[in-house]
Design an enzyme around this catalytic site. Sequence first.
Site, PDB file in Angstrom:
ATOM      1  N   ASP A  52      -4.158 -12.935   3.553  1.00 43.90           N
ATOM      2  CA  ASP A  52      -5.388 -12.494   4.213  1.00 43.90           C
ATOM      3  C   ASP A  52      -6.651 -12.771   3.404  1.00 43.90           C
ATOM      4  O   ASP A  52      -7.750 -12.421   3.835  1.00 43.90           O
ATOM      5  CB  ASP A  52      -5.300 -11.010   4.613  1.00 43.90           C
ATOM      6  N   HIS A  88      -6.160  -7.397  -0.337  1.00 40.59           N
ATOM      7  CA  HIS A  88      -6.314  -5.965  -0.627  1.00 40.59           C
ATOM      8  C   HIS A  88      -5.583  -5.604  -1.918  1.00 40.59           C
ATOM      9  O   HIS A  88      -4.509  -6.143  -2.193  1.00 40.59           O
ATOM     10  CB  HIS A  88      -5.730  -5.134   0.516  1.00 40.59           C
ATOM     11  N   HIS A 142       0.824  -1.227   0.000  1.00 39.18           N
ATOM     12  CA  HIS A 142       0.000   0.000   0.000  1.00 39.18           C
ATOM     13  C   HIS A 142       0.855   1.275   0.000  1.00 39.18           C
ATOM     14  O   HIS A 142       0.304   2.374  -0.148  1.00 39.18           O
ATOM     15  CB  HIS A 142      -0.930   0.038   1.219  1.00 39.18           C
ATOM     16  N   ASP A 163      -2.566 -10.834  -2.237  1.00 34.05           N
ATOM     17  CA  ASP A 163      -3.123 -10.299  -0.987  1.00 34.05           C
ATOM     18  C   ASP A 163      -4.598  -9.957  -1.220  1.00 34.05           C
ATOM     19  O   ASP A 163      -4.998  -9.636  -2.341  1.00 34.05           O
ATOM     20  CB  ASP A 163      -2.339  -9.038  -0.603  1.00 34.05           C
TER      21      ASP A 163
HETATM   22 ZN   LIG Z   1      -3.888  -7.314   2.829  1.00 39.87          ZN
END
Ligand SMILES: [Zn+2]
Length: 308
Positions: free
Chosen positions: A245, A166, A127, A164
Amino acid sequence: MTTTAFISHADCLKHEMGAHHPERPARIAAIEDQLAVSGVGQRLTRFDAPLATDEQLARVHPAEYVRAIREVAPRSGTIHLDPDTAMNPHTLQAALRAAGAAVLAVDLVLSRNFASAFCAVRPPGHHACRARPMGFCIFNNVAVAARHALEAHGLERVAIIDFDVHHGNGTEDIFENDARVVMASIFQHPFYPYSGTDNPAPNMFNVPLAAGSGSRELQEAVRETWLPALNDFSPQLIVFSAGFDAHAEDDMAMLRFGDADYAWVTEQVKAVADRHAQGGMVSMLEGGYALSALGRSAIQHIKVMAGL
Ligand SMILES: [Zn+2]
């Protein structure tokens, strides 16, 4: 001969963002526990992560950004960089080790001393944008790896694989329209950070997945989108943003992957690496917050990379 390097550092366990923060030191311990229990740990060659240099970071982040992070690093207590991302007195060292692990991993793999390397480091990185910390991330570790391969080793094509849960918005921010890099990803959508679907650049192969998606949707994304893009691109190195995740046991998000999905996706990507990149793969830990599922899934991923 072992084929896979395992890179970590004790400093990565000293970075803490508060008692109840999900991105916690126990995550690294959970991977170590499963490495020991499974016997896989004995088959890997361990390295301590070095500190990334300013020159290595500057390939990704403006010098002023790196300077600002160094300057805000606290001597005591905790400071917040964003609502989710904090620094304690050990965070700067941990972040420099995490990015330094990425550099060492690339060096070990491109020198052909190891076919692959897994970096059990934190803070994670995907991120982190060019000039903005975000979502538990300070320096973009996979981006540091990719740029090191391109600029220090003279590679022309690097693929980044992000599984991931996200979207890796920071990695996209850094590499969109960089023709030397292709990024293939899946992520839950709509979900934090609410990016990746609005006109992605042509080198971005993003597959948003609805909440509740599992093995079937992952396999469809990989077969229909990732593999054609990767085989067209013919990467000389593959770098994973390895977040765990999306596991069904991880309540950070709502995808439904199981342990075996991490073996499967790694096998698919390894076939691309074997075909185009002399098997070269570097993997950086991103998310994964259900400790048992994180440990088990990471071992599935590492076992396939190591051919065990
Ligand atoms: Zn994540």
